[in-house]
Motif scaffolding. Structure first.
Motif: not given
Length: 218
Positions: A74-97
């Protein structure tokens, strides 16, 4: 660096509700994944034998081990989900800028695609030139290079024809495409079928040469 920081700050101020909402959602996911552990206690009769007590101890140990593994998953899945969402947010900002565009190399792309028409089986070649530099570039007419194993390459410069488009000037981030009938060209130029490779070379007014990769003439 200060410019990127100012852009990131401006983006945050415009989209802070979405960003804060996303962070709150991530926090709630993390809290839920760390849910309380429930321990089951089973009353044991004082009259059971030592062998039965030993078996129950092994069963309890196995149950605890299984629970620990599930918690780790459960901890691994949660950390993996956080990482994916963080990368998604970073990609969105990079495309926006448009950070990816700023990191892209300043080069000239020359490509060649060959395909056959379904009805006549005629081979057509499409030449594409893309100016990804930061300045205007002027190109001479392309040169077709025919190659064959153990033979010297044969080169032919394309004529401008009635369009008279060459010399061709491309501004930054613009492109130009040229389509030619390869079968008709090889017939007029007297290129035999042993020359089964083709590439395109292009030269600008500064005598800098650009080239596509070799393509096989099927």
């Amino acid at each position: 660096m200060k410019k990127y920081w100012d852009e990131l700050k401006t983006f945050y101020l415009k989209n802070r509700l979405w960003i804060l909402g996303g962070l709150f959602f991530l926090l709630m996911m993390q809290i839920c994944s760390q849910g309380g552990k429930v321990q089951n206690t089973t009353p044991v009769s004082t009259e059971i034998s030592e062998q039965t007590e030993h078996s129950l101890d092994e069963l309890e140990s196995l149950t605890n081990s299984t629970t620990d593994v599930n918690n780790q998953r459960k901890t691994f899945n949660s950390d993996y989900l956080l990482l994916l969402m963080g990368l998604g947010l970073l990609y969105y900002v990079a495309m926006k800028r448009k950070w990816f565009h700023k990191l892209a190399p300043s080069i000239v792309w020359v490509s060649l695609k060959i395909k056959r028409l379904k009805g006549s089986k005629t081979k057509l070649g499409r030449i594409t030139v893309v100016n990804k530099t930061k300045g205007n570039l002027t190109f001479d007419a392309p040169v077709l290079v025919f190659g064959a194993p153990f033979k010297k390459s044969r080169k032919f410069r394309l004529k401008s024809g009635s369009n008279n488009i060459f010399p061709l000037t491309l501004t930054p981030n613009t492109s130009h495409k040229i389509t030619i009938d390869i079968d008709q060209f090889t017939t007029k130029a007297g290129v035999d079928k042993s020359y089964s490779l083709l590439k395109v070379e292009l030269t600008d007014t500064h005598q800098k040469k650009y080239s596509s990769i070799w393509k096989l003439l099927l």
